[in-house]
Design a protein around this motif. Sequence first.
Motif, mmCIF file in Angstrom:
data_model
loop_
_atom_site.group_PDB
_atom_site.id
_atom_site.type_symbol
_atom_site.label_atom_id
_atom_site.label_comp_id
_atom_site.label_asym_id
_atom_site.label_seq_id
_atom_site.Cartn_x
_atom_site.Cartn_y
_atom_site.Cartn_z
ATOM 1 N N ARG A 178 0.838 -1.222 -0.169
ATOM 2 C CA ARG A 178 -0.018 -0.147 0.085
ATOM 3 C C ARG A 178 0.907 1.282 0.013
ATOM 4 N N ASN A 179 0.183 2.430 -0.208
ATOM 5 C CA ASN A 179 0.873 3.661 -0.094
ATOM 6 C C ASN A 179 1.728 3.688 1.056
ATOM 7 N N SER A 180 2.723 4.695 1.001
ATOM 8 C CA SER A 180 3.650 5.212 1.949
ATOM 9 C C SER A 180 2.817 5.492 3.186
ATOM 10 N N ILE A 181 3.497 5.308 4.606
ATOM 11 C CA ILE A 181 2.765 5.528 5.729
ATOM 12 C C ILE A 181 2.715 6.947 5.828
ATOM 13 N N THR A 182 4.243 7.810 5.345
ATOM 14 C CA THR A 182 4.070 8.981 5.473
ATOM 15 C C THR A 182 3.533 9.862 4.529
ATOM 16 N N SER A 183 3.379 9.437 3.148
ATOM 17 C CA SER A 183 2.723 10.140 2.261
ATOM 18 C C SER A 183 1.595 9.301 1.398
ATOM 19 N N LYS A 184 0.362 9.954 1.822
ATOM 20 C CA LYS A 184 -0.981 9.267 1.005
ATOM 21 C C LYS A 184 -0.918 9.896 -0.479
ATOM 22 N N ALA A 185 0.023 10.717 -0.854
ATOM 23 C CA ALA A 185 -0.155 11.327 -2.346
ATOM 24 C C ALA A 185 0.137 10.173 -3.179
ATOM 25 N N GLU A 186 -0.690 9.955 -4.309
ATOM 26 C CA GLU A 186 -0.318 9.180 -5.257
ATOM 27 C C GLU A 186 0.916 9.827 -5.996
ATOM 28 N N LYS A 187 1.147 10.894 -6.145
ATOM 29 C CA LYS A 187 2.030 11.476 -7.152
ATOM 30 C C LYS A 187 3.342 11.274 -6.409
ATOM 31 N N GLU A 188 3.537 11.044 -5.053
ATOM 32 C CA GLU A 188 4.724 10.711 -4.460
ATOM 33 C C GLU A 188 4.938 9.163 -3.956
ATOM 34 N N GLN A 189 3.794 8.289 -4.105
ATOM 35 C CA GLN A 189 4.021 6.996 -3.994
ATOM 36 C C GLN A 189 2.973 6.116 -4.914
ATOM 37 N N GLY A 190 3.509 5.716 -5.976
ATOM 38 C CA GLY A 190 2.426 4.773 -6.989
ATOM 39 C C GLY A 190 1.830 3.805 -6.182
ATOM 40 N N ILE A 191 1.112 3.160 -6.918
ATOM 41 C CA ILE A 191 -0.148 2.228 -6.516
ATOM 42 C C ILE A 191 0.664 0.977 -6.889
ATOM 43 N N VAL A 192 1.020 0.267 -6.089
ATOM 44 C CA VAL A 192 1.635 -1.191 -6.375
ATOM 45 C C VAL A 192 0.531 -2.240 -6.308
ATOM 46 N N LEU A 193 0.500 -3.008 -7.404
ATOM 47 C CA LEU A 193 -0.340 -3.789 -7.670
ATOM 48 C C LEU A 193 0.042 -5.107 -7.162
ATOM 49 N N PRO A 194 -0.706 -6.195 -6.886
ATOM 50 C CA PRO A 194 -0.374 -7.552 -5.882
ATOM 51 C C PRO A 194 0.903 -8.054 -7.038
ATOM 52 N N SER A 195 2.172 -8.374 -6.275
ATOM 53 C CA SER A 195 3.096 -9.145 -6.710
ATOM 54 C C SER A 195 3.068 -10.454 -6.541
ATOM 55 N N VAL A 196 3.297 -11.262 -7.633
ATOM 56 C CA VAL A 196 2.914 -12.663 -7.696
ATOM 57 C C VAL A 196 4.090 -13.331 -7.887
ATOM 58 N N ASP A 197 4.551 -14.351 -6.848
ATOM 59 C CA ASP A 197 5.624 -15.177 -7.067
ATOM 60 C C ASP A 197 5.277 -16.608 -7.172
ATOM 61 N N TYR A 198 5.718 -17.490 -7.995
ATOM 62 C CA TYR A 198 5.237 -18.751 -8.303
ATOM 63 C C TYR A 198 6.715 -19.658 -8.360
ATOM 64 N N ASN A 199 6.720 -20.724 -7.654
ATOM 65 C CA ASN A 199 7.888 -21.513 -7.651
ATOM 66 C C ASN A 199 7.567 -23.103 -7.829
ATOM 67 N N TYR A 200 8.007 -23.831 -9.094
ATOM 68 C CA TYR A 200 7.681 -25.166 -9.196
ATOM 69 C C TYR A 200 8.769 -25.934 -9.430
ATOM 70 N N VAL A 201 8.918 -27.087 -8.620
ATOM 71 C CA VAL A 201 10.056 -28.013 -8.826
ATOM 72 C C VAL A 201 9.298 -29.310 -9.257
ATOM 73 N N VAL A 202 9.889 -29.845 -10.460
ATOM 74 C CA VAL A 202 9.312 -31.040 -11.070
ATOM 75 C C VAL A 202 9.405 -32.199 -9.998
ATOM 76 N N ASP A 203 8.530 -33.177 -9.863
ATOM 77 C CA ASP A 203 8.419 -34.196 -8.843
ATOM 78 C C ASP A 203 9.330 -35.322 -9.126
ATOM 79 N N ARG A 204 9.513 -35.548 -10.430
ATOM 80 C CA ARG A 204 10.339 -36.606 -10.842
ATOM 81 C C ARG A 204 11.676 -36.177 -11.449
ATOM 82 N N ALA A 205 12.632 -37.029 -11.558
ATOM 83 C CA ALA A 205 13.941 -36.391 -12.102
ATOM 84 C C ALA A 205 13.681 -36.417 -13.736
#
Length: 157
Positions: A10-37
């Motif tokens: 979410r935006n910075s605690i010290t600044s709520k102005a969007e011009k100083e802190q953009g809106i960060v969309l959800p960041s998605v991390d996905y990891n997959y390790v194949v179960d077989r060799a």
Amino acid sequence: MRALCILISRNSITSKAEKEQGIVLPSVDYNYVVDRAVGGGELSFDVNTRGIIRREAHSGVGNTNFATLGIDADSWRLTAQGEWQRTFVTSGGLLITPMLHGRGDIVSVDDRTWRSNFQAPMQPLDGGGTSFRGMVTAGLELRYPILFSTASATPRA
């Protein structure tokens, strides 16, 4: 094995102005390790995406000239990478691990920021568009375990 992580900022605690802190969309991390060799080794994949929206530029006058501290732009990045590695053990105990790694990135920026150099009328900044990059690497790791024994210390199995 699969792992999915979603980070919401979410935006910075010290600044709520969007011009100083953009809106960060959800960041998605996905990891997959194949179960077989695969090819006798381990194959894994990682994917990450990140997006930022800013509808208002943050500009001001610095010590010597006009500065753009934050651009009026939407930006998005997708990174995907994969890695394969396999360890071989020689009769003498040497560990040999060949590895292959590939990575690709897509970056998109929709820049709506205007600038002024005090000598020309307002002009758009040059930063919009989509870029691609990729990289493939190969490596070989050699390891030789060394074990020391003394009269006061002995290894345990």
